[in-house]
Design an enzyme around this catalytic site. Sequence first.
Site, PDB file in Angstrom:
ATOM      1  N   TYR A 145      38.186  40.392  39.314  1.00 18.32           N
ATOM      2  CA  TYR A 145      39.085  39.294  39.668  1.00 18.32           C
ATOM      3  C   TYR A 145      39.298  38.411  38.434  1.00 18.32           C
ATOM      4  O   TYR A 145      38.338  38.043  37.751  1.00 18.32           O
ATOM      5  CB  TYR A 145      38.477  38.456  40.811  1.00 18.32           C
ATOM      6  CG  TYR A 145      39.250  37.180  41.064  1.00 18.32           C
ATOM      7  CD1 TYR A 145      40.415  37.190  41.821  1.00 18.32           C
ATOM      8  CD2 TYR A 145      38.834  35.967  40.509  1.00 18.32           C
ATOM      9  CE1 TYR A 145      41.143  36.042  42.029  1.00 18.32           C
ATOM     10  CE2 TYR A 145      39.558  34.799  40.718  1.00 18.32           C
ATOM     11  CZ  TYR A 145      40.709  34.846  41.473  1.00 18.32           C
ATOM     12  OH  TYR A 145      41.435  33.700  41.668  1.00 18.32           O
ATOM     13  N   TYR A 162      47.254  37.294  39.868  1.00 16.24           N
ATOM     14  CA  TYR A 162      47.781  37.754  41.163  1.00 16.24           C
ATOM     15  C   TYR A 162      49.061  38.576  41.012  1.00 16.24           C
ATOM     16  O   TYR A 162      49.060  39.792  41.164  1.00 16.24           O
ATOM     17  CB  TYR A 162      48.049  36.548  42.079  1.00 16.24           C
ATOM     18  CG  TYR A 162      46.793  35.823  42.493  1.00 16.24           C
ATOM     19  CD1 TYR A 162      46.023  36.282  43.558  1.00 16.24           C
ATOM     20  CD2 TYR A 162      46.362  34.675  41.825  1.00 16.24           C
ATOM     21  CE1 TYR A 162      44.870  35.624  43.945  1.00 16.24           C
ATOM     22  CE2 TYR A 162      45.207  34.017  42.208  1.00 16.24           C
ATOM     23  CZ  TYR A 162      44.471  34.487  43.266  1.00 16.24           C
ATOM     24  OH  TYR A 162      43.331  33.849  43.646  1.00 16.24           O
ATOM     25  N   LYS A 197      51.343  29.640  49.112  1.00 17.32           N
ATOM     26  CA  LYS A 197      50.536  28.789  50.004  1.00 17.32           C
ATOM     27  C   LYS A 197      51.355  27.680  50.655  1.00 17.32           C
ATOM     28  O   LYS A 197      50.985  27.182  51.716  1.00 17.32           O
ATOM     29  CB  LYS A 197      49.353  28.165  49.257  1.00 17.32           C
ATOM     30  CG  LYS A 197      48.538  29.121  48.452  1.00 17.32           C
ATOM     31  CD  LYS A 197      48.033  30.296  49.256  1.00 17.32           C
ATOM     32  CE  LYS A 197      47.184  31.196  48.387  1.00 17.32           C
ATOM     33  NZ  LYS A 197      46.862  32.467  49.012  1.00 17.32           N
TER      34      LYS A 197
HETATM   35  C1  LIG Z   1      49.894  33.659  43.285  1.00 15.74           C
HETATM   36  C2  LIG Z   1      49.150  34.225  44.436  1.00 15.74           C
HETATM   37  N1  LIG Z   1      49.568  35.389  44.950  1.00 15.74           N
HETATM   38  C3  LIG Z   1      48.930  35.976  45.985  1.00 15.74           C
HETATM   39  C4  LIG Z   1      47.814  35.409  46.546  1.00 15.74           C
HETATM   40  C5  LIG Z   1      47.141  36.136  47.649  1.00 15.74           C
HETATM   41  O1  LIG Z   1      47.565  35.679  48.904  1.00 15.74           O
HETATM   42  P1  LIG Z   1      46.532  35.730  50.100  1.00 15.74           P
HETATM   43  O2  LIG Z   1      45.379  34.887  49.678  1.00 15.74           O
HETATM   44  O3  LIG Z   1      47.272  35.180  51.256  1.00 15.74           O
HETATM   45  O4  LIG Z   1      46.118  37.148  50.272  1.00 15.74           O
HETATM   46  C6  LIG Z   1      47.343  34.200  46.054  1.00 15.74           C
HETATM   47  C7  LIG Z   1      46.145  33.594  46.656  1.00 15.74           C
HETATM   48  O5  LIG Z   1      45.416  32.863  46.167  1.00 15.74           O
HETATM   49  C8  LIG Z   1      48.025  33.587  44.971  1.00 15.74           C
HETATM   50  O6  LIG Z   1      47.614  32.425  44.448  1.00 15.74           O
END
Ligand SMILES: Cc1ncc(COP(=O)(O)O)c(C=O)c1O
Length: 341
Positions: A272, A298, A59
């Site tokens: 999730y 994630y 981010k």
């Molecule tokens: C560690 C991590 N990886 C990947 C993502 C996913 O990215 P995006 O939200 O741009 O798809 C997030 C999103 O919250 C994240 O915190």
Amino acid sequence: MNQGSVAGLADRLARFERVGLAHLPTPLEPLGRLTAQLGGPRLWVKREDCTGVGFGGNKLRKLDYVLPEAIEAEADTLVSGGVAQSNSQRQVAAAAAKLGLACHLVVYHGRLAAPPPDYETSGNALLNRLFGATLHAVDWSGDRNGPIEALAESLRSEGRRPYLVPYGVSSGLGAVGYASALLEIAQQSAALGFAPRAVVHCSGSGGTQAGLVVGAALALPETEIVGIDIDAEPERVEADVRRYGAEAAELLGVPFPEERVEVVAGHAGPAYGLPHAATLEAIGLAGRLEALVLDPVYSAKGLAGLIALVRAGRWSAADDIVFLHSGGTPTLFAYQKALAI
Ligand SMILES: Cc1ncc(COP(=O)(O)O)c(C=O)c1O
């Protein structure tokens, strides 16, 4: 190879202002031991977990391109939101601290049916408090941005000048920021003497994949961008990748490459935020073989998806595959008991 288009992407990105918070470029490193273990294509990692400020993550790269708007608007407060272990929120709080802005965050409760014991207090939740953010508890309804907009409105009515950072920092401009990661991959892989057959990463709110897809159409046209759905909502993820991708393409002045969007379902586990056996295997392999720290929400699900595709024979041993490590490291501590590490 493709130097003209690499320069074209670089020129287009140079037209955007950045706040310069993120530590860029992030490294692109070989994963020799994981490659040997899996016996498939040569694996590399793009270290988006190393963007620096406040434990880093994907981010910050988006915020680098988005926050000049906040400064331009003379905002005094950043407003955003996410679940208690949101990495996005934590990076917004970190950016606010660095920029000397107040930070108000909507914290959604109830998205996870059975969160692990330290979910509300450790990891990102601890860091949000450390970075001085004010937290506002709201029940999760599935509406990601509505409660953030309501909070911004109420702060405005109190005389503050809030700047709203959307859920996941996903917007057209945030996705433009992610095209810059693709540019770095194109430049770094060329310097290392390879052309990636694919870039694989986890996809949630869609902005990361949107930027990679738009950037790849320009600078790495032979490279597949493979998003692994970690939200257990592949259709919603794909729709958001297309939405933010089209907005980013317009901002960059290029057509949106519809045919390049690939969101792979089936690796999100039961829901999730709930790790499953493949998540745990990915965390263990990355830690033991490469000293890479993945998170159970994630990045580990992203690597689990990549491992599954390698085992299914999608690529050959002659291919080079880049795993984009999008961060999330602090969450590991909030899941310590659930992971039994
Ligand atoms: C560690 C991590 N990886 C990947 C993502 C996913 O990215 P995006 O939200 O741009 O798809 C997030 C999103 O919250 C994240 O915190």
